[in-house]
Scaffold this motif. Structure first.
Motif, short mmCIF file in Angstrom:
data_model
loop_
_atom_site.label_atom_id
_atom_site.label_comp_id
_atom_site.label_asym_id
_atom_site.label_seq_id
_atom_site.Cartn_x
_atom_site.Cartn_y
_atom_site.Cartn_z
N SER A 66 0.82 -1.21 0.00
CA SER A 66 0.00 0.00 0.00
C SER A 66 0.86 1.26 0.00
N ASN A 67 0.66 2.12 0.97
CA ASN A 67 1.37 3.40 1.03
C ASN A 67 2.60 3.37 1.93
N TYR A 68 3.04 2.16 2.30
CA TYR A 68 4.16 2.07 3.23
C TYR A 68 5.23 1.13 2.68
N HIS A 69 6.47 1.37 3.12
CA HIS A 69 7.55 0.40 2.95
C HIS A 69 7.65 -0.36 4.27
N TYR A 70 7.54 -1.66 4.21
CA TYR A 70 7.68 -2.47 5.42
C TYR A 70 9.01 -3.21 5.37
N LEU A 71 9.75 -3.18 6.45
CA LEU A 71 11.01 -3.91 6.56
C LEU A 71 10.79 -5.05 7.54
N PHE A 72 10.75 -6.28 7.01
CA PHE A 72 10.57 -7.46 7.86
C PHE A 72 11.95 -8.03 8.19
N ILE A 73 12.25 -8.21 9.44
CA ILE A 73 13.54 -8.75 9.86
C ILE A 73 13.31 -10.04 10.63
N PHE A 74 13.98 -11.09 10.21
CA PHE A 74 13.87 -12.39 10.88
C PHE A 74 15.24 -12.75 11.44
N PRO A 75 15.54 -12.36 12.67
CA PRO A 75 16.89 -12.52 13.23
C PRO A 75 17.38 -13.97 13.22
N ASP A 76 16.51 -14.91 13.51
CA ASP A 76 16.95 -16.30 13.58
C ASP A 76 17.41 -16.79 12.22
N ILE A 77 16.69 -16.40 11.15
CA ILE A 77 17.06 -16.82 9.80
C ILE A 77 18.38 -16.19 9.39
N VAL A 78 18.54 -14.89 9.68
CA VAL A 78 19.78 -14.20 9.34
C VAL A 78 20.95 -14.84 10.07
N LEU A 79 20.76 -15.16 11.35
CA LEU A 79 21.81 -15.79 12.13
C LEU A 79 22.19 -17.14 11.52
N PHE A 80 21.17 -17.92 11.11
CA PHE A 80 21.43 -19.22 10.50
C PHE A 80 22.27 -19.06 9.23
N ASP A 81 21.93 -18.06 8.40
CA ASP A 81 22.66 -17.84 7.17
C ASP A 81 24.11 -17.49 7.43
N ARG A 82 24.34 -16.70 8.46
CA ARG A 82 25.71 -16.34 8.81
C ARG A 82 26.49 -17.56 9.27
N GLN A 83 25.86 -18.39 10.04
CA GLN A 83 26.52 -19.62 10.50
C GLN A 83 26.85 -20.52 9.32
N GLU A 84 25.93 -20.60 8.35
CA GLU A 84 26.17 -21.42 7.17
C GLU A 84 27.32 -20.85 6.35
N GLN A 85 27.40 -19.54 6.24
CA GLN A 85 28.50 -18.91 5.52
C GLN A 85 29.83 -19.20 6.20
N ASP A 86 29.84 -19.08 7.53
CA ASP A 86 31.06 -19.37 8.28
C ASP A 86 31.47 -20.83 8.11
N LYS A 87 30.48 -21.70 8.13
CA LYS A 87 30.76 -23.13 7.97
C LYS A 87 31.40 -23.43 6.62
N GLN A 88 30.85 -22.83 5.57
CA GLN A 88 31.41 -23.06 4.24
C GLN A 88 32.81 -22.46 4.12
N LYS A 89 33.02 -21.29 4.72
CA LYS A 89 34.34 -20.67 4.70
C LYS A 89 35.37 -21.56 5.37
N HIS A 90 35.04 -22.10 6.54
CA HIS A 90 35.95 -23.00 7.24
C HIS A 90 36.18 -24.27 6.43
N PHE A 91 35.12 -24.78 5.80
CA PHE A 91 35.26 -26.01 5.02
C PHE A 91 36.25 -25.83 3.87
N TYR A 92 36.14 -24.75 3.13
CA TYR A 92 37.03 -24.57 1.97
C TYR A 92 38.47 -24.30 2.40
N HIS A 93 38.65 -23.71 3.56
CA HIS A 93 40.01 -23.60 4.11
C HIS A 93 40.55 -25.00 4.44
N LEU A 94 39.69 -25.82 5.02
CA LEU A 94 40.09 -27.20 5.34
C LEU A 94 40.36 -28.00 4.07
N LEU A 95 39.57 -27.77 3.03
CA LEU A 95 39.76 -28.50 1.77
C LEU A 95 41.13 -28.19 1.16
#
Length: 204
Positions: free
Chosen positions: A42-71
């Motif tokens: 409608s007439n508004y911009h809504y910003l939806f933030i899902f902290p748990d999902i964002v946190l999960f994505d960061r953990q997954e990014q860190d996990k992949q970064k560590h994995f490729y260093h290990l590889l």
């Protein structure tokens, strides 16, 4: 411009909180799965933030970064780096058997390059004999293909069933040793007592 309203997953049922001085020209559509989700109404911009999902994505990014260093360390035989990363990782990461996006496993990479100490360490840490989901290559197959006789012996001691595992072309580790004329590996495999077929770990 339209006002901005904030809605946080942790504030469910508490209503919206205004965010002042945010320009309306900001694109309301998401740029990436790692950014907060934007939605226009409608007439508004809504910003939806899902902290748990964002946190999960960061953990997954860190996990992949560590994995490729290990590889990389597994290929290079850098055992100190591997031990340091494994010692500092969260137990929930389980990087030893992590295989993202169809990648080779750490054990596969170490076996491919004949890194004996790394192979032994990974096995001690609980590494499974993960079969590649596309090629169906096993750590044993790649070790035999590259003539890494000592690695072949270590792997068969822990995972004897790998000697019966075929690639997508229906080749066995015995064939792999023949392809590049690795006579030492071939002789060892010819004399090896083949076990009964048991369960094999397949990468998903």
């Amino acid at each position: 411009g339209r006002p901005w309203l904030l809605y946080s997953g942790r504030d469910a049922g508490r209503g919206f909180t205004k965010i002042p001085d945010i320009p309306a020209c900001v694109d309301p559509k998401p740029k990436s799965i790692y950014l907060p989700t934007y939605h226009y109404l409608s007439n508004y911009h809504y910003l939806f933030i899902f902290p748990d999902i964002v946190l999960f994505d960061r953990q997954e990014q860190d996990k992949q970064k560590h994995f490729y260093h290990l590889l990389d360390a597994s290929a290079a035989g850098d055992l100190n780096t591997i031990k340091n990363i494994c010692a500092s990782e969260s137990p929930s990461l389980n990087l030893v058997n992590f295989v993202p996006n169809g990648s080779s496993s750490l054990l596969f990479k170490a076996s491919e390059h004949g890194q004996r100490e790394v192979v032994k360490f990974l096995i001690e840490k609980g590494a499974a004999a993960v079969i590649h989901p596309v090629t169906k290559y096993s750590p044993l197959y790649i070790a035999a293909y590259n003539g890494k006789k000592e690695i072949v012996e270590i792997l068969l001691k822990k995972f004897p069933e790998l000697i019966n595992v075929q690639t997508v072309e229906k080749w066995l580790p015995l064939h792999a040793a023949c392809f590049n004329a690795h006579s030492g590996v071939l002789e060892f495999l010819l004399k090896y007592k083949y076990p009964e077929v048991r369960g094999i770990f397949m990468a998903q």
